[in-house]
Motif scaffolding. Structure first.
Motif, PDB file in Angstrom:
ATOM      1  N   GLY A 190     -55.042  15.434 -67.616  1.00 41.89           N
ATOM      2  CA  GLY A 190     -53.931  15.011 -68.232  1.00 41.89           C
ATOM      3  C   GLY A 190     -53.149  14.865 -67.810  1.00 41.89           C
ATOM      4  O   GLY A 190     -52.272  16.128 -67.192  1.00 41.89           O
ATOM      5  N   PHE A 191     -52.425  13.714 -68.862  1.00 43.26           N
ATOM      6  CA  PHE A 191     -50.507  13.989 -68.320  1.00 43.26           C
ATOM      7  C   PHE A 191     -50.043  14.748 -68.629  1.00 43.26           C
ATOM      8  O   PHE A 191     -50.170  14.931 -69.860  1.00 43.26           O
ATOM      9  CB  PHE A 191     -49.544  12.138 -68.524  1.00 43.26           C
ATOM     10  N   PHE A 205     -53.403  11.418 -72.766  1.00 44.22           N
ATOM     11  CA  PHE A 205     -54.424  10.627 -73.834  1.00 44.22           C
ATOM     12  C   PHE A 205     -54.883  12.171 -74.491  1.00 44.22           C
ATOM     13  O   PHE A 205     -54.594  12.915 -74.488  1.00 44.22           O
ATOM     14  CB  PHE A 205     -55.933  10.451 -72.915  1.00 44.22           C
ATOM     15  N   THR A 206     -54.908  11.820 -75.471  1.00 44.02           N
ATOM     16  CA  THR A 206     -55.907  13.060 -76.921  1.00 44.02           C
ATOM     17  C   THR A 206     -56.859  13.226 -76.184  1.00 44.02           C
ATOM     18  O   THR A 206     -57.590  12.930 -75.449  1.00 44.02           O
ATOM     19  CB  THR A 206     -56.176  12.321 -77.966  1.00 44.02           C
ATOM     20  N   PRO A 207     -57.298  14.519 -76.556  1.00 42.31           N
ATOM     21  CA  PRO A 207     -58.651  15.752 -75.884  1.00 42.31           C
ATOM     22  C   PRO A 207     -59.689  14.349 -76.589  1.00 42.31           C
ATOM     23  O   PRO A 207     -60.679  14.889 -75.468  1.00 42.31           O
ATOM     24  CB  PRO A 207     -58.960  16.798 -77.219  1.00 42.31           C
ATOM     25  N   GLU A 208     -60.141  13.485 -77.226  1.00 48.39           N
ATOM     26  CA  GLU A 208     -61.178  13.903 -77.672  1.00 48.39           C
ATOM     27  C   GLU A 208     -61.218  12.005 -76.392  1.00 48.39           C
ATOM     28  O   GLU A 208     -62.444  11.345 -76.073  1.00 48.39           O
ATOM     29  CB  GLU A 208     -61.288  12.313 -78.755  1.00 48.39           C
ATOM     30  N   MET A 210     -59.622  11.812 -73.309  1.00 48.95           N
ATOM     31  CA  MET A 210     -60.479  12.539 -72.423  1.00 48.95           C
ATOM     32  C   MET A 210     -61.599  12.099 -72.080  1.00 48.95           C
ATOM     33  O   MET A 210     -61.841  12.430 -70.849  1.00 48.95           O
ATOM     34  CB  MET A 210     -58.963  13.610 -71.841  1.00 48.95           C
ATOM     35  N   GLU A 211     -62.687  12.753 -73.393  1.00 50.18           N
ATOM     36  CA  GLU A 211     -64.039  12.909 -73.227  1.00 50.18           C
ATOM     37  C   GLU A 211     -64.954  11.889 -73.301  1.00 50.18           C
ATOM     38  O   GLU A 211     -65.510  11.963 -72.536  1.00 50.18           O
ATOM     39  CB  GLU A 211     -64.588  13.434 -74.677  1.00 50.18           C
ATOM     40  N   LYS A 212     -64.084  10.936 -73.201  1.00 49.46           N
ATOM     41  CA  LYS A 212     -64.247   8.963 -73.176  1.00 49.46           C
ATOM     42  C   LYS A 212     -64.292   9.004 -71.864  1.00 49.46           C
ATOM     43  O   LYS A 212     -65.046   8.363 -71.059  1.00 49.46           O
ATOM     44  CB  LYS A 212     -63.798   7.527 -74.389  1.00 49.46           C
ATOM     45  N   LEU A 213     -63.285   8.874 -71.327  1.00 47.54           N
ATOM     46  CA  LEU A 213     -63.059   9.600 -69.661  1.00 47.54           C
ATOM     47  C   LEU A 213     -63.883   9.948 -68.809  1.00 47.54           C
ATOM     48  O   LEU A 213     -64.872   9.191 -68.170  1.00 47.54           O
ATOM     49  CB  LEU A 213     -61.582   9.027 -69.327  1.00 47.54           C
ATOM     50  N   LEU A 214     -63.930  10.910 -69.381  1.00 49.96           N
ATOM     51  CA  LEU A 214     -65.366  11.687 -68.632  1.00 49.96           C
ATOM     52  C   LEU A 214     -66.522  11.003 -68.617  1.00 49.96           C
ATOM     53  O   LEU A 214     -67.234  10.946 -67.776  1.00 49.96           O
ATOM     54  CB  LEU A 214     -65.409  13.259 -69.404  1.00 49.96           C
ATOM     55  N   SER A 215     -66.577  10.483 -69.644  1.00 50.97           N
ATOM     56  CA  SER A 215     -68.328  10.476 -69.952  1.00 50.97           C
ATOM     57  C   SER A 215     -68.227   8.969 -68.906  1.00 50.97           C
ATOM     58  O   SER A 215     -68.809   8.581 -67.913  1.00 50.97           O
ATOM     59  CB  SER A 215     -69.059   9.218 -71.348  1.00 50.97           C
ATOM     60  N   CYS A 216     -66.610   7.806 -68.478  1.00 46.00           N
ATOM     61  CA  CYS A 216     -67.290   7.130 -67.994  1.00 46.00           C
ATOM     62  C   CYS A 216     -67.136   7.185 -66.707  1.00 46.00           C
ATOM     63  O   CYS A 216     -67.695   6.694 -66.059  1.00 46.00           O
ATOM     64  CB  CYS A 216     -65.665   6.283 -68.026  1.00 46.00           C
ATOM     65  N   ALA A 217     -66.675   8.590 -65.952  1.00 44.35           N
ATOM     66  CA  ALA A 217     -66.446   9.067 -65.271  1.00 44.35           C
ATOM     67  C   ALA A 217     -67.831   9.553 -64.430  1.00 44.35           C
ATOM     68  O   ALA A 217     -68.472   9.381 -63.041  1.00 44.35           O
ATOM     69  CB  ALA A 217     -65.796  10.014 -64.695  1.00 44.35           C
ATOM     70  N   ARG A 218     -68.740  10.145 -65.634  1.00 49.25           N
ATOM     71  CA  ARG A 218     -69.546  10.644 -65.670  1.00 49.25           C
ATOM     72  C   ARG A 218     -70.996   9.582 -64.845  1.00 49.25           C
ATOM     73  O   ARG A 218     -71.786   9.963 -64.624  1.00 49.25           O
ATOM     74  CB  ARG A 218     -69.785  11.836 -66.274  1.00 49.25           C
ATOM     75  N   ILE A 226     -62.575  17.672 -66.342  1.00 46.48           N
ATOM     76  CA  ILE A 226     -61.735  17.851 -67.062  1.00 46.48           C
ATOM     77  C   ILE A 226     -60.755  18.973 -66.694  1.00 46.48           C
ATOM     78  O   ILE A 226     -60.719  20.054 -66.574  1.00 46.48           O
ATOM     79  CB  ILE A 226     -61.618  17.855 -68.490  1.00 46.48           C
ATOM     80  N   ARG A 227     -59.917  19.183 -66.373  1.00 49.34           N
ATOM     81  CA  ARG A 227     -58.231  19.759 -65.897  1.00 49.34           C
ATOM     82  C   ARG A 227     -57.555  20.051 -66.106  1.00 49.34           C
ATOM     83  O   ARG A 227     -57.233  19.167 -66.447  1.00 49.34           O
ATOM     84  CB  ARG A 227     -58.247  19.948 -64.162  1.00 49.34           C
ATOM     85  N   GLY A 228     -57.223  21.190 -66.143  1.00 49.27           N
ATOM     86  CA  GLY A 228     -55.871  21.295 -67.826  1.00 49.27           C
ATOM     87  C   GLY A 228     -55.974  22.180 -68.710  1.00 49.27           C
ATOM     88  O   GLY A 228     -55.039  21.737 -69.948  1.00 49.27           O
ATOM     89  N   GLU A 229     -56.985  22.160 -69.463  1.00 48.84           N
ATOM     90  CA  GLU A 229     -57.545  21.996 -70.742  1.00 48.84           C
ATOM     91  C   GLU A 229     -57.541  23.731 -71.392  1.00 48.84           C
ATOM     92  O   GLU A 229     -57.421  24.238 -70.450  1.00 48.84           O
ATOM     93  CB  GLU A 229     -59.143  21.724 -71.535  1.00 48.84           C
TER      94      GLU A 229
END
Length: 229
Positions: A190-191, A205-208, A210-218, A226-229
């Protein structure tokens, strides 16, 4: 190689190692979200440490730290980076190299000679958006070569993408994951505004989100984190 500074102790920069981080000056990219702008755009004002000064520090820290992380800026813009890493390795330290992937020939030399124990390579954006995101018109071909070197090599590595609102979308993240499919480690970061940025008006991006972006990558890289949470 021009060295701008050193963080004498870090538990975060080198996975599994107590390390120090050495910062090189200068970069051939101009990513707006770069958090070390003073090392990139104001190089005349950046500090300057000699290699012998760094090596002297390392000689005194044996048994206290285990590794050295070389970051920047972009370490591989300097012709003598491999020589420096060789000197560090000869002292018994593990080496982590951070790179933007823009210098595949120098990366290949380092990998072939076993001068890095771990490589962290930034993937700035999807191939279509690379020039505008990296601020470099002809960056993609070199980055693709570096990614291929890591994917086909034996050196442990990670890919990572700093995601920024307005620069990255779910489709971009999916495109990146498809591109680097097969990588053992991929991180979305996350920036965060360090106060030393190249660009302005950037947002995280908000945490929510970020989770959507994570789903896209997976979809292509199930082990993405996700790093940095």
């Amino acid at each position: 190689m021009r060295i701008g500074g050193i963080q004498k102790l870090t538990l975060l920069d080198f996975p599994g190692k107590v390390a120090c981080t050495v910062f090189t000056v200068g970069c051939n990219f101009r990513c707006p979200f770069c958090h070390n702008a003073s090392l990139v755009t104001h190089t005349q004002d950046a500090g300057s440490l000699g290699e012998d000064e760094i090596l002297s520090f390392l000689s005194k820290r044996k048994g206290i730290i285990e590794g050295v992380c070389l970051t920047g800026g972009e370490p591989l813009i300097w012709q003598d980076t491999a020589d420096f890493l060789g000197r560090v390795k000869s002292m018994g330290y593990a080496v982590k190299l951070d790179t933007n992937g823009s210098c595949p020939e120098r990366l290949a030399e380092i990998l072939e000679n076993g001068l890095a124990d771990y490589v962290a390579m930034d993937i700035k954006n999807s191939p279509e958006k690379y020039p505008v995101t990296a601020g470099a018109e002809n960056a993609l071909e070199s980055v693709e070569k570096s990614a291929e070197l890591l994917l086909n090599g034996k050196t442990p590595f990670e890919f990572r993408t700093t995601v920024v609102k307005g620069l990255h979308t779910g489709a971009d993240i999916e495109s990146i994951a498809r591109w680097i499919k097969g990588a053992e480690r991929y991180y979305l970061q996350g920036f965060r505004d360090s106060g030393d940025l190249i660009g302005s008006g950037l947002a995280a991006f908000t945490p929510e989100e970020m989770e959507k972006l994570l789903s896209c990558a997976r979809k292509y890289l199930p082990n993405t984190e996700i790093r940095g949470e």
